[in-house]
Design a protein around this motif. Structure first.
Motif, PDB file in Angstrom:
ATOM      1  N   ALA A 156      -9.944 -12.852  27.355  1.00 26.18           N
ATOM      2  CA  ALA A 156      -9.285 -12.053  26.318  1.00 26.18           C
ATOM      3  C   ALA A 156      -8.335 -11.041  26.937  1.00 26.18           C
ATOM      4  O   ALA A 156      -8.669 -10.388  27.920  1.00 26.18           O
ATOM      5  CB  ALA A 156     -10.329 -11.323  25.480  1.00 26.18           C
ATOM      6  N   LYS A 157      -7.149 -10.922  26.338  1.00 27.65           N
ATOM      7  CA  LYS A 157      -6.185  -9.906  26.776  1.00 27.65           C
ATOM      8  C   LYS A 157      -6.720  -8.541  26.361  1.00 27.65           C
ATOM      9  O   LYS A 157      -7.041  -8.316  25.200  1.00 27.65           O
ATOM     10  CB  LYS A 157      -4.825 -10.166  26.133  1.00 27.65           C
ATOM     11  CG  LYS A 157      -3.758  -9.187  26.537  1.00 27.65           C
ATOM     12  CD  LYS A 157      -2.446  -9.571  25.879  1.00 27.65           C
ATOM     13  CE  LYS A 157      -1.390  -8.540  26.078  1.00 27.65           C
ATOM     14  NZ  LYS A 157      -0.148  -8.904  25.384  1.00 27.65           N
ATOM     15  N   MET A 158      -6.837  -7.646  27.326  1.00 26.13           N
ATOM     16  CA  MET A 158      -7.370  -6.319  27.069  1.00 26.13           C
ATOM     17  C   MET A 158      -6.217  -5.378  26.674  1.00 26.13           C
ATOM     18  O   MET A 158      -5.301  -5.157  27.471  1.00 26.13           O
ATOM     19  CB  MET A 158      -8.087  -5.791  28.314  1.00 26.13           C
ATOM     20  CG  MET A 158      -9.241  -6.663  28.787  1.00 26.13           C
ATOM     21  SD  MET A 158     -10.615  -6.725  27.644  1.00 26.13           S
ATOM     22  CE  MET A 158     -11.217  -5.055  27.772  1.00 26.13           C
ATOM     23  N   LYS A 159      -6.309  -4.841  25.464  1.00 20.67           N
ATOM     24  CA  LYS A 159      -5.261  -3.967  24.930  1.00 20.67           C
ATOM     25  C   LYS A 159      -5.081  -2.740  25.828  1.00 20.67           C
ATOM     26  O   LYS A 159      -6.053  -2.073  26.178  1.00 20.67           O
ATOM     27  CB  LYS A 159      -5.632  -3.536  23.514  1.00 20.67           C
ATOM     28  CG  LYS A 159      -4.572  -2.697  22.852  1.00 20.67           C
ATOM     29  CD  LYS A 159      -4.986  -2.270  21.457  1.00 20.67           C
ATOM     30  CE  LYS A 159      -3.845  -1.508  20.838  1.00 20.67           C
ATOM     31  NZ  LYS A 159      -4.219  -0.456  19.997  1.00 20.67           N
ATOM     32  N   ASP A 160      -3.846  -2.463  26.191  1.00 18.72           N
ATOM     33  CA  ASP A 160      -3.448  -1.296  26.991  1.00 18.72           C
ATOM     34  C   ASP A 160      -3.883  -1.364  28.459  1.00 18.72           C
ATOM     35  O   ASP A 160      -3.768  -0.378  29.172  1.00 18.72           O
ATOM     36  CB  ASP A 160      -3.968   0.020  26.387  1.00 18.72           C
ATOM     37  CG  ASP A 160      -3.440   0.292  24.991  1.00 18.72           C
ATOM     38  OD1 ASP A 160      -2.316  -0.155  24.687  1.00 18.72           O
ATOM     39  OD2 ASP A 160      -4.146   0.950  24.203  1.00 18.72           O
ATOM     40  N   TYR A 161      -4.391  -2.513  28.906  1.00 22.70           N
ATOM     41  CA  TYR A 161      -4.811  -2.646  30.304  1.00 22.70           C
ATOM     42  C   TYR A 161      -3.755  -3.389  31.111  1.00 22.70           C
ATOM     43  O   TYR A 161      -3.105  -4.299  30.612  1.00 22.70           O
ATOM     44  CB  TYR A 161      -6.125  -3.428  30.414  1.00 22.70           C
ATOM     45  CG  TYR A 161      -7.352  -2.630  30.105  1.00 22.70           C
ATOM     46  CD1 TYR A 161      -8.161  -2.130  31.112  1.00 22.70           C
ATOM     47  CD2 TYR A 161      -7.727  -2.382  28.785  1.00 22.70           C
ATOM     48  CE1 TYR A 161      -9.306  -1.408  30.828  1.00 22.70           C
ATOM     49  CE2 TYR A 161      -8.873  -1.666  28.485  1.00 22.70           C
ATOM     50  CZ  TYR A 161      -9.654  -1.183  29.512  1.00 22.70           C
ATOM     51  OH  TYR A 161     -10.792  -0.473  29.225  1.00 22.70           O
ATOM     52  N   VAL A 162      -3.638  -3.000  32.378  1.00 23.74           N
ATOM     53  CA  VAL A 162      -2.754  -3.693  33.319  1.00 23.74           C
ATOM     54  C   VAL A 162      -3.603  -4.285  34.441  1.00 23.74           C
ATOM     55  O   VAL A 162      -4.660  -3.748  34.787  1.00 23.74           O
ATOM     56  CB  VAL A 162      -1.682  -2.749  33.917  1.00 23.74           C
ATOM     57  CG1 VAL A 162      -0.735  -2.258  32.832  1.00 23.74           C
ATOM     58  CG2 VAL A 162      -2.311  -1.575  34.656  1.00 23.74           C
ATOM     59  N   LEU A 163      -3.145  -5.388  34.973  1.00 19.64           N
ATOM     60  CA  LEU A 163      -3.795  -6.025  36.116  1.00 19.64           C
ATOM     61  C   LEU A 163      -3.316  -5.331  37.383  1.00 19.64           C
ATOM     62  O   LEU A 163      -2.116  -5.200  37.619  1.00 19.64           O
ATOM     63  CB  LEU A 163      -3.427  -7.509  36.169  1.00 19.64           C
ATOM     64  CG  LEU A 163      -3.915  -8.295  37.377  1.00 19.64           C
ATOM     65  CD1 LEU A 163      -5.439  -8.371  37.391  1.00 19.64           C
ATOM     66  CD2 LEU A 163      -3.316  -9.694  37.359  1.00 19.64           C
ATOM     67  N   VAL A 164      -4.258  -4.880  38.204  1.00 20.14           N
ATOM     68  CA  VAL A 164      -3.914  -4.200  39.453  1.00 20.14           C
ATOM     69  C   VAL A 164      -3.808  -5.254  40.553  1.00 20.14           C
ATOM     70  O   VAL A 164      -4.784  -5.939  40.856  1.00 20.14           O
ATOM     71  CB  VAL A 164      -4.975  -3.150  39.838  1.00 20.14           C
ATOM     72  CG1 VAL A 164      -4.603  -2.489  41.161  1.00 20.14           C
ATOM     73  CG2 VAL A 164      -5.135  -2.117  38.734  1.00 20.14           C
ATOM     74  N   PRO A 165      -2.624  -5.395  41.161  1.00 19.20           N
ATOM     75  CA  PRO A 165      -2.481  -6.370  42.247  1.00 19.20           C
ATOM     76  C   PRO A 165      -3.390  -6.017  43.432  1.00 19.20           C
ATOM     77  O   PRO A 165      -3.568  -4.841  43.752  1.00 19.20           O
ATOM     78  CB  PRO A 165      -1.008  -6.257  42.655  1.00 19.20           C
ATOM     79  CG  PRO A 165      -0.336  -5.512  41.563  1.00 19.20           C
ATOM     80  CD  PRO A 165      -1.383  -4.687  40.889  1.00 19.20           C
ATOM     81  N   GLU A 166      -3.949  -7.044  44.066  1.00 17.35           N
ATOM     82  CA  GLU A 166      -4.825  -6.815  45.220  1.00 17.35           C
ATOM     83  C   GLU A 166      -4.129  -6.036  46.323  1.00 17.35           C
ATOM     84  O   GLU A 166      -4.779  -5.317  47.079  1.00 17.35           O
ATOM     85  CB  GLU A 166      -5.348  -8.140  45.778  1.00 17.35           C
ATOM     86  CG  GLU A 166      -6.474  -8.731  44.962  1.00 17.35           C
ATOM     87  CD  GLU A 166      -7.114  -9.935  45.621  1.00 17.35           C
ATOM     88  OE1 GLU A 166      -7.163  -9.997  46.870  1.00 17.35           O
ATOM     89  OE2 GLU A 166      -7.575 -10.822  44.877  1.00 17.35           O
ATOM     90  N   SER A 167      -2.809  -6.148  46.405  1.00 19.08           N
ATOM     91  CA  SER A 167      -2.061  -5.442  47.452  1.00 19.08           C
ATOM     92  C   SER A 167      -2.192  -3.921  47.330  1.00 19.08           C
ATOM     93  O   SER A 167      -1.944  -3.209  48.306  1.00 19.08           O
ATOM     94  CB  SER A 167      -0.587  -5.843  47.409  1.00 19.08           C
ATOM     95  OG  SER A 167      -0.018  -5.512  46.147  1.00 19.08           O
ATOM     96  N   LEU A 168      -2.612  -3.418  46.171  1.00 18.78           N
ATOM     97  CA  LEU A 168      -2.766  -1.972  45.970  1.00 18.78           C
ATOM     98  C   LEU A 168      -4.194  -1.485  46.191  1.00 18.78           C
ATOM     99  O   LEU A 168      -4.423  -0.283  46.323  1.00 18.78           O
ATOM    100  CB  LEU A 168      -2.351  -1.581  44.547  1.00 18.78           C
ATOM    101  CG  LEU A 168      -0.937  -1.896  44.107  1.00 18.78           C
ATOM    102  CD1 LEU A 168      -0.726  -1.423  42.684  1.00 18.78           C
ATOM    103  CD2 LEU A 168       0.081  -1.272  45.038  1.00 18.78           C
ATOM    104  N   TRP A 169      -5.149  -2.386  46.200  1.00 17.13           N
ATOM    105  CA  TRP A 169      -6.560  -2.000  46.192  1.00 17.13           C
ATOM    106  C   TRP A 169      -6.967  -1.081  47.331  1.00 17.13           C
ATOM    107  O   TRP A 169      -7.782  -0.194  47.141  1.00 17.13           O
ATOM    108  CB  TRP A 169      -7.453  -3.228  46.219  1.00 17.13           C
ATOM    109  CG  TRP A 169      -7.437  -4.031  44.960  1.00 17.13           C
ATOM    110  CD1 TRP A 169      -6.566  -3.918  43.901  1.00 17.13           C
ATOM    111  CD2 TRP A 169      -8.313  -5.096  44.628  1.00 17.13           C
ATOM    112  NE1 TRP A 169      -6.864  -4.841  42.939  1.00 17.13           N
ATOM    113  CE2 TRP A 169      -7.926  -5.582  43.354  1.00 17.13           C
ATOM    114  CE3 TRP A 169      -9.380  -5.682  45.284  1.00 17.13           C
ATOM    115  CZ2 TRP A 169      -8.598  -6.625  42.738  1.00 17.13           C
ATOM    116  CZ3 TRP A 169     -10.042  -6.730  44.660  1.00 17.13           C
ATOM    117  CH2 TRP A 169      -9.655  -7.194  43.398  1.00 17.13           C
TER     118      TRP A 169
END
Length: 108
Positions: free
Chosen positions: A72-85
């Protein structure tokens, strides 16, 4: 990255933040004011809830998209790229920004 490594990184980020702690055993998340604001899904992906304008800027800046959990697409959420972790100061900044955002919403 495997799920256990993702969980360790997520926990390290949350531990470096002020005012909240990680919740959940199988579904890993943070919440405040009745709202979840960060998630680690079963695919080992981190999502952060941000205000619409900040979410759009984050997706453009970091070339990422919306966050999905359990299909499910989570409203107002962004996917954090692994390169930033592993950029802990940056991740703490965004986690704390998300925390402040949900605390600005009406209580649930």
């Amino acid at each position: 990255m495997n799920w256990d490594d993702a969980l360790k990184i997520y926990d390290d980020i949350v531990e470096a933040c002020n005012g909240f702690e990680r919740k959940g055993k199988k579904m890993i998340y943070t919440s405040s004011n009745g709202y979840m604001f960060t998630l680690l899904n079963k695919a080992g992906e981190i999502g952060i809830r941000l205000p619409k304008e900040e979410a759009a800027k984050f997706m453009e800046t970091f070339n990422t998209g919306h966050y999905y959990s359990y299909g499910a697409k989570m409203k107002d959420y962004v996917l954090v790229p692994e390169s930033l972790w592993e950029n802990t100061p940056l991740m703490v900044e965004y986690f704390e920004q998300s925390f402040a955002f949900v605390n600005s919403l009406p209580s649930k």
